[in-house]
Every structure is written in C-alpha cells, then in structure tokens.
Design a protein around this motif. Structure first.
Motif, PDB file in Angstrom:
ATOM      1  N   THR A 284       1.003  -1.163   0.054  1.00  0.00           N
ATOM      2  CA  THR A 284       0.037  -0.013  -0.057  1.00  0.00           C
ATOM      3  C   THR A 284       0.864   1.382   0.106  1.00  0.00           C
ATOM      4  N   GLY A 442      -8.426  -7.496  -8.458  1.00  0.00           N
ATOM      5  CA  GLY A 442      -8.396  -6.583  -7.267  1.00  0.00           C
ATOM      6  C   GLY A 442      -9.861  -6.412  -6.526  1.00  0.00           C
ATOM      7  N   GLU A 447      -7.706  -4.035  -2.253  1.00  0.00           N
ATOM      8  CA  GLU A 447      -7.788  -2.881  -2.801  1.00  0.00           C
ATOM      9  C   GLU A 447      -6.142  -2.449  -3.490  1.00  0.00           C
ATOM     10  N   ASN A 448      -5.128  -3.224  -2.913  1.00  0.00           N
ATOM     11  CA  ASN A 448      -3.878  -2.812  -3.409  1.00  0.00           C
ATOM     12  C   ASN A 448      -3.973  -3.154  -5.001  1.00  0.00           C
ATOM     13  N   ILE A 450      -6.194  -3.079  -7.121  1.00  0.00           N
ATOM     14  CA  ILE A 450      -7.041  -2.109  -7.793  1.00  0.00           C
ATOM     15  C   ILE A 450      -6.026  -0.693  -8.099  1.00  0.00           C
ATOM     16  N   LEU A 451      -5.523  -0.371  -6.805  1.00  0.00           N
ATOM     17  CA  LEU A 451      -4.704   0.906  -6.972  1.00  0.00           C
ATOM     18  C   LEU A 451      -3.357   0.684  -8.018  1.00  0.00           C
ATOM     19  N   VAL A 517     -16.956   6.325  -6.554  1.00  0.00           N
ATOM     20  CA  VAL A 517     -16.986   5.631  -5.235  1.00  0.00           C
ATOM     21  C   VAL A 517     -17.836   6.271  -4.290  1.00  0.00           C
ATOM     22  N   LEU A 814     -13.611  -0.356  -7.044  1.00  0.00           N
ATOM     23  CA  LEU A 814     -13.529   0.099  -5.638  1.00  0.00           C
ATOM     24  C   LEU A 814     -15.020  -0.171  -5.024  1.00  0.00           C
ATOM     25  N   ARG A 817     -15.820  -3.879  -4.862  1.00  0.00           N
ATOM     26  CA  ARG A 817     -15.229  -4.302  -3.703  1.00  0.00           C
ATOM     27  C   ARG A 817     -15.813  -3.956  -2.387  1.00  0.00           C
ATOM     28  N   ALA A 818     -16.382  -2.815  -2.454  1.00  0.00           N
ATOM     29  CA  ALA A 818     -16.779  -2.503  -1.039  1.00  0.00           C
ATOM     30  C   ALA A 818     -17.949  -3.427  -0.819  1.00  0.00           C
ATOM     31  N   GLN A 821     -16.868  -6.988   0.129  1.00  0.00           N
ATOM     32  CA  GLN A 821     -16.654  -6.964   1.564  1.00  0.00           C
ATOM     33  C   GLN A 821     -18.026  -7.054   2.505  1.00  0.00           C
TER      34      GLN A 821
END
Length: 880
Positions: A284, A442, A447-448, A450-451, A517, A814, A817-818, A821
C-alpha cells in the motif's frame, strides 16, 4: 567549478528571474508536502505513545500493579494494560475461569519485597446525576494528595479530596467547587472540592472524571475486581521482574519497561504482525507513493516545459560554445532539483507552522485536547525527499528534449523542424489492458491490486496520448480557421501538448474515480438503510428522560401539534430506576445481525402503539394485547404459546446480569420486515414487580407528517427542556452527493485550469511568430484570441473526457470491492424473521456531474484563455 555546481547556480538564477513560472512549479510540488506535514504533525501530536502517557497512567510511581484475580500465570503487554491467560487476550475485568480471592495490600507489599510502598488505585465506569438524567463518568479512586500521584491530575481550582464525602471532578462535568454531585444511580451525595483539567484526546477525550478516595464510591459489580496499586520502589521494575509477577496473576505497567521496552517476540501481546499483513502494508505504501510522485510529475511537467521553451536560446548558446548534450540535460534537471528541493523544504516548514497554529488553537494538555507538540521528523523527511524526487522526475522529459534541439534553429529563433515522437502506443495499450486485468483481480482480492491497476492504466494512457494527438490533425480540416490552426499546431508539437493533456487527464481521472466511489457508497447506504421508525414518523424520545422533564415536554408537543394524537411507547425500569432493554431470547437465526432502532426489540404499549407498528387495525391482536399477551411477529420466537425474553440494563451486555422471563404470546402475521419484534403490554411487567416509564412519544405518519420547518419548531423548545431528549422525523436515507463532491470539483477545476493555462501559455509563446504573422496579414485581434482559445480547448477537450472515462474502471472496481466485503459479513435479518435485502453489485455513476465537467471545463478554459490573451503585435527580426 564542477559542472553540477555551475548548473545549480544557473538554475537558481533562472528560477529567480522567472518568478511566476517558478512559483507555479513550487506550488504544484509544495502543496502536497504542506498538506502531508500538517496531517502527520497533528496526528503525532494527538497520538501519545506509552512513554508520553506515563504521567497520566503512573504519576511519579515506578509501576502500576493490577491484581487480575487469575489464579495462575498470565501474559501481558509491556506497554498497555491488556493481558491474557494463554489463548485469548482479555480486557481488564474479564478474568478466566481459574480465579482466586483478591490480594490484600500486605500481600502485594510482600510480593514486591522490602523497600516498596503501595497505595490503592482503581478506575471504574460509573454515572453521576444531572438535572435531567444520568451521565457516564470514570471514577478514579486514589488519594491524589499523595506525592506518588504527582503528574496524574492538573488541578485548576480548589483541592483534592481528603474526606469520604468529597470528590474532585474534571472541568467537562461543569460542577463548581462547593456544589453537591450525586454519584451512581443510588444518588450518593459528594461535595465537589476541586476541578481538574480534562484528559488529552488520545488519553480520554470526552471522558468525564470523578476523583475520590479509595473505597468511598459504591460502584456496581464486584468492588474487588481489577484492583490496582501504585508502587513506589527503590528498585526499577525490569521486564524480568514483570514476568515474575505475571506468574502470580499480577499485571504490571512499569516505567522502566516503558523507557526501555523488551524486543518484540514470543510471550508478548505486542506481537509482530503476520508477514502477510506487513507485506500488504508495504504494498500500500509503495503504491500510494508511486501514485503521488507520478501525479506531481504530470502536473509540474508542463510548467517545466514552459521554462525550457523560454530558455531555448540560452541553452543553444551553451551548446554552440561546446556544451554537450549531457551538460544541457544536467542544467535542465538542475531546475527540477532546485525547485523541487525548495518547494519541498518550504512546504514542510510552512506545514509545521500551520500545524503549530492548529495545535495552539485546539490547545494542549493540561488546558486543551492534544498532547505535547511533536513533529515526526522521519515522515516529514520522507515526504520532502518524495517532493524533491517529483521535481527531478518532472524535469527529465524536458531535459531529454533540450538535448535534441537543433542549435542553429534555436539561435535563429526558428521553429525546430524535428518531429516529436508519437509515443509508444503498443506498450501503452498493453499497460492499459494489464491495468484492467489488475482491476478485475483486485475486485475479489484486495484494494492494493486496484491501486496497482489504476497506476498501470494511467501509465498506459501517458504512452498512448502522443499517438492520439498525432491523429487529430487531419480531423480539423472542417473547423473554422482559428480552431484549425490551433488543432494542427497542437498535433504538430506533441512534445508540449501531450504533457499538458496528460496532466489534465490525471486530475480528472482522480475526480471521476472518487465520484463513482462516493455515488456507489450512497446507493449502498440507501440499500442497507434500516429504519428506526416507520417512514414519516415523528418521534420525541429518550431513555433517560425524567418524569419531570416529560411533564414539561408534553404540553410543548400538544401546543405545537394541536389535535394530533400521540402514541406512547414505554420501557420497564429496575428497582434503581434504570431503564431496561427487552430482547427476545429466540429469533430463529442465531448467526444474524439484528436490525434494531431506539424502540428496542419489544416496546411496551397499548392498542395505539400496536396500530402504529402494524400500520393497520387488528381487533383480534388488540384484544390479545388487552388480555396481557405479548404480540410477536416472528413465529420462530414463540414456543408453547410463550415468548422468552431477557431484560438488562443498557450499560450491561445482554449476557451479563440479565433477567430471564416468559410471557404468553400471540403470533400476528406481518408483510415484510418491521422495526420491532412486536408489542408487549405494560401490565405484564407491572404484575411482575417492574415499574414502567415513558420513553417515546410518536406521531403516526398516517395522521401527520411534519415538514422540516415544523420539525424545527417542535425540536427547539423540547430540546430546551433537556438535552436527554431527541426529536426526529424518519425520512429515510438522506445523502447529498453534490455536497460530498464539492471539494473534489473545486480541486479538479483548479488543477485542470492550471495545467491548461500553463500549456496554453507554452503554445502561445511557441507559436508567437505564427500569431504575429496572422495579425500582420490583417487578421483582427479576435482571431488571435480564438486561436489561443482553441489551443486551450484542445488541451482540456482531450484531457478532461479521457480522464473522466479513465477514472470509471478503478472507481467501479472499488465500489464492487466494497459490496463484496459487505457480503462477507453475517447475513442481516429483521426482528420478525424476514430476511432484509443485501446490497446488490450496483455501480452508481453520476453522469450529470461527469458530463457537466466534460463539457463545462474545456469551455471555461477556452473562454478564460481567450479573454486574457495579448493581442499586441511585437516586431522581431528573423534570421534566414
């Protein structure tokens, strides 16, 4: 004089001559450094490490020994009060099954050995009584007059307690010296003899303290639980000595260990993080650092290109006198080193100054919220180094361009006829595809990734942009003359157009990603929102509101809402007058979260409350309620025509000290989830010896729905009676996307305009001779303005739409991903057994905002550039 030294001197002088350009570059590099310095300094000041907390935890004592009550060895943290018995970390007060009687003061002194002196010190959570209810506070039972406590409390007014009926209080309680404070629900009267400063934020911001002599406050529960002793000793409490005392079930917070902690390893609670966790943290930090450097490089790059074009003749003279390509590169890179270092150092210094002002305004202990002012030199030095690196990296491309110039053309002030490279479109396309693949990975793995995907995609677009610009020239043949000239000039000079387009693209891509987001978060919030009351309900409620306050509130509500019937909801209270929560023992879903509002699972009331909850009239259910039977909506909660309940104080967990009871129950069928599990008659509790008290006054939305203005007219006088009461209208989820994105819109607009105008100034300077020729052949000033406006429109018109589109994939990743989760959490269920919907894989894109930016920003940039363009023709001599 070395070449580097000469280059640095030339760079410093050039930066001073071109103050405007230098200031622009320094702002772009220095602002992130300033922001990070302020944030890190403020965080370090507010976050006290264990050694900085020593005064509040230990005073002047050598150690704080805590009797855990465990009859065997324990393991503890060297810097905190947490400890465990072998398997699970145990918070203070949750001893394991092997318990023993608490040690006496003599036994503690015997364990410590000769030369040690101890005084009792205990900290428990309790309450004190105010005019309209009770508030929580921390009771510190210690003799604050003893020198061993020096540094624990900062006395503002009065003195410390010296009798059993005396207390000192923190300033936040607001009790004056000489007043009477009633402590605990039993209303034990204590005379206030002193006022001490509030704790710093990281120690206990917002915590109200009551200081009393040991054993003078009748606390709830076991008074011998977690007894502590402040120790004064000639011998320091080393870690070996602490481990010896752990064998007897004693936890020790030692000053000597805090000053010299043992190495992290086996046997300590402060264990090293798992390798996977450490690796994720490294990933990160690396990705965020790379993104930060690249963004600053893209923003500052066009400004360096402007300076390079203006120094074209100066560099050509050096080359004509024997300067090598390496020396020309060194001179340009020296600009980046000088400006990057200066901006970073200045940003860090200003950041420390701004942080000092912020800390001064908020205040430091003992009069404020923060701890000792602290500058994290390591973090600040790192960000200064990153700022300097960003300046160097931003000057690399202009340096390479300077080494490739045609010296003769530069000296003659002619345009360089060499074609700019068309980028590396194939490599860029590969990076874009790799970025999309990383985004897909990702979504399911972290998230890493995705970044990393966003970073790869950004680099790919950087490589593709020159190729795209080279293809737009032929498309301009049908445009009006000024705009045709602007487009062809931009396509012909990709070296200065591409960095500006990329800078605009980077800013708008970040804005687009954040927009997606935020919008998706709003949609997910709307999907998972749990109503506290039926939609449209007006509720006046408070669990700790006294009967006197309710008697004052009722006339206010009746006057504000004349003729509107009020629905009452009640709660049982124990023999101390404390409100009890009522929960179902059985729900039929033991692994589910339970959606529950302020009404609690099973409110007490009459037929009006039942009609409000059901939303209809049910004569059979009302008759059962009148007969003393509970109305329950979840069939799984009823067994043998009874519902099992447990009652517990709101300050206790449902499994600690709760009372079990059963009520005869009737099942009523409902359609869909409701906010409560049913309704119980008050008579069922009063017949069992419980008193009941009012907790809610409700306005049925089928009868009256309040507007925001009516809600304010009701809330103001009701809240003036007591702060323990709340007034609300259940209007569902209310989130304004525009307000949350306003900051990002402003920041993006500033960056887009800055990059566009910088590149437009470069284009205008580079094409000045063409513009002068255009004016000399009879073109009016508006044509010259239109050409410059077209150049700005080209840069923003390419950068903004592409950037907005480029930000959509990482934003969508992102958002997905949220949601994934969220789905990993245990399923959610309503109180009546109905399954509540989980959020879908929904991606919300604020199209209106994005389209407005795609159209509005280029038009605004073109308009401003055209208005501020100089139209005066400057005569110059050309060399053939």
């Amino acid at each position: 004089m070395s070449a580097l030294r000469a280059a640095l001197r030339i760079a410093r002088r050039d930066a001073w001559r071109a103050k405007g350009r230098s200031l622009l570059i320094m702002i772009m590099i220095g602002l992130p450094v300033l922001a990070f310095t302020v944030a890190s300094t403020y965080t370090a000041t507010g976050d006290l490490d264990p050694r900085e907390r020593t005064g509040w935890d230990l005073g002047s004592a050598a150690a704080l020994v805590t009797d855990t009550g465990v009859a065997g060895p324990i393991r503890q943290s060297p810097t905190r009060s947490s400890w465990f018995t072998g398997l699970n970390i145990t918070e203070p007060g949750l001893a394991g099954p092997d318990e023993r009687p608490p040690m006496t003061e003599a036994e503690i002194e015997a364990v410590l050995g000769p030369g040690a002196r101890v005084i009792p010190s205990r900290q428990v959570s309790e309450e004190y009584q105010e005019r309209d209810g009770y508030r929580g506070a921390v009771v510190r039972e210690v003799d604050a007059r003893d020198p061993i406590t020096r540094g624990m409390f900062h006395l503002l007014v009065g003195r410390f307690p010296q009798a059993d009926d005396e207390v000192a209080v923190s300033d936040r309680i607001g009790a004056a010296v000489g007043s009477t404070l009633r402590v605990t629900r039993n209303g034990v009267a204590k005379r206030v003899v002193g006022v001490v400063a509030d704790l710093p934020a990281s120690v206990g911001h917002g915590v109200r303290q009551i200081i009393a002599l040991p054993g003078t406050v009748p606390v709830r529960g076991n008074p011998d639980l977690e007894r502590g002793w402040l120790v004064e000793s000639r011998e320091p409490f080393t870690w070996d000595r602490v481990l010896q005392m752990n064998q007897k079930g004693l936890s020790v917070l030692s000053r000597a260990v805090l000053d010299d902690p043992p190495p992290i390893g086996d046997g300590l609670v402060d264990a090293v993080e798992e390798p996977g966790v450490r690796w994720n943290a490294v990933q990160t930090v690396t990705l965020v650092t790379a993104i930060m450097v690249i963004e600053v490089v893209l923003l500052a790059g066009p400004a360096f290109a402007v300076g390079l074009r203006r120094r074209r003749r100066e560099l050509a003279l050096i080359a004509a006198q024997g300067g090598s390509a390496r020396q020309l590169k060194l001179m340009v890179i020296s600009d980046g080193l000088v400006l990057g270092t200066g901006a970073s150092v200045l940003g860090a210094v200003l950041g420390v100054g701004v942080a000092r002002v912020v800390v001064t305004v908020l205040g430091q202990w003992p009069d404020g919220e923060l701890g000792p002012f602290e500058v994290p030199l390591g973090q600040v030095a790192l960000v200064v180094a990153l700022g300097t690196l960003s300046g160097l990296a931003a000057a690399v491309v202009p340096a390479v361009q300077a080494a490739r110039w045609d010296v003769a053309a530069a000296l003659a002030d002619r345009r360089d006829t060499r074609r700019d490279r068309a980028g590396r479109p194939l490599l860029g396309a590969i990076l874009v595809v790799a970025g999309l693949a990383a985004l897909t990975y990702g979504v399911w793995n972290g998230e890493n990734a995705i970044l990393a995907g966003a970073l790869l995609g950004q680099l790919g677009l950087v490589l593709v942009t020159p190729w795209v610009i080279s293809r737009i020239g032929p498309l301009a043949r049908r445009l009006p003359l000024p705009f045709r000239l602007a487009v062809r000039d931009g396509a012909r000079n990709r070296g200065r157009t591409a960095p500006a387009v990329v800078a605009v693209m980077a800013a708008t891509a970040a804005f687009s990603m954040v927009s997606v987001v935020v919008a998706s978060d709003v949609v997910r919030w709307e999907q998972t929102y749990r109503y506290s009351f039926a939609p449209g309900t007006t509720a006046v409620y408070g669990a700790d509101v006294t009967e006197e306050s309710w008697r004052a509130i009722r006339p206010i509500v009746a006057k504000t809402l004349p003729g509107v019937p009020l629905v009452e909801a009640l709660r049982p209270v124990d023999e101390k007058g404390e409100s009890l929560s009522v929960q179902l023992t059985d729900r039929g879903c033991y692994e589910c979260h339970v959606s529950k509002g302020s009404l609690d699972e099973l409110p007490l009331g009459g037929p009006d409350l039942l009609r409000y909850v059901l939303g209809r009239t049910d004569p059979a259910a009302e008759a059962a309620l009148a007969a003393g039977r509970a109305i329950v909506f979840n069939p799984a909660a009823v067994r043998n025509d009874e519902v099992r309940l447990h009652l517990f104080s709101r300050n206790m967990s449902p499994d600690a000290g709760s009372v079990r009871m059963s009520l005869p129950a009737t099942i009523v069928k409902v359609d869909g989830p409701t906010e409560v599990a049913g309704v119980a008659p008050a008579s069922a509790f009063t017949s069992r010896g419980y008193a009941v008290k009012l907790s809610h006054l409700l306005v049925d939305p089928r009868i009256k729905r309040l507007s925001p203005a009516e809600e304010q007219r009701l809330s103001a006088p009701v809240r003036a009676v007591t702060s323990r009461v709340a007034v609300t209208v259940e209007r569902g989820p209310r989130v304004e996307i525009g307000q949350r994105l306003l900051v990002f819109v402003i920041a993006t607009a500033v960056i887009v305009f800055g990059a566009t105008f910088t590149a437009t100034a470069l284009a205008a300077a580079d094409s000045r001779r063409d513009l002068d020729t255009l004016s000399a052949t009879g073109a009016p000033p508006r044509t010259r303005r239109a050409v410059v406006a077209g150049q700005a429109a080209l840069i923003a018109g390419l950068g903004v739409p592409v950037g907005l589109l480029a930000g959509l994939p990482p934003g969508a990743a992102l958002a997905m991903r949220a949601v994934i989760q969220f789905h990993h959490l245990p399923p959610d269920t309503a109180l009546n057994g109905y399954r509540l919907p989980s959020p879908e894989i929904a991606i919300a894109i604020p199209w209106l905002t994005l389209v407005a930016g795609a159209v509005g920003l280029p038009l605004a940039a073109a308009l401003v550039a055209g208005l501020f363009t100089r139209t005066r023709v400057r005569l110059s001599r050309r060399v053939a």
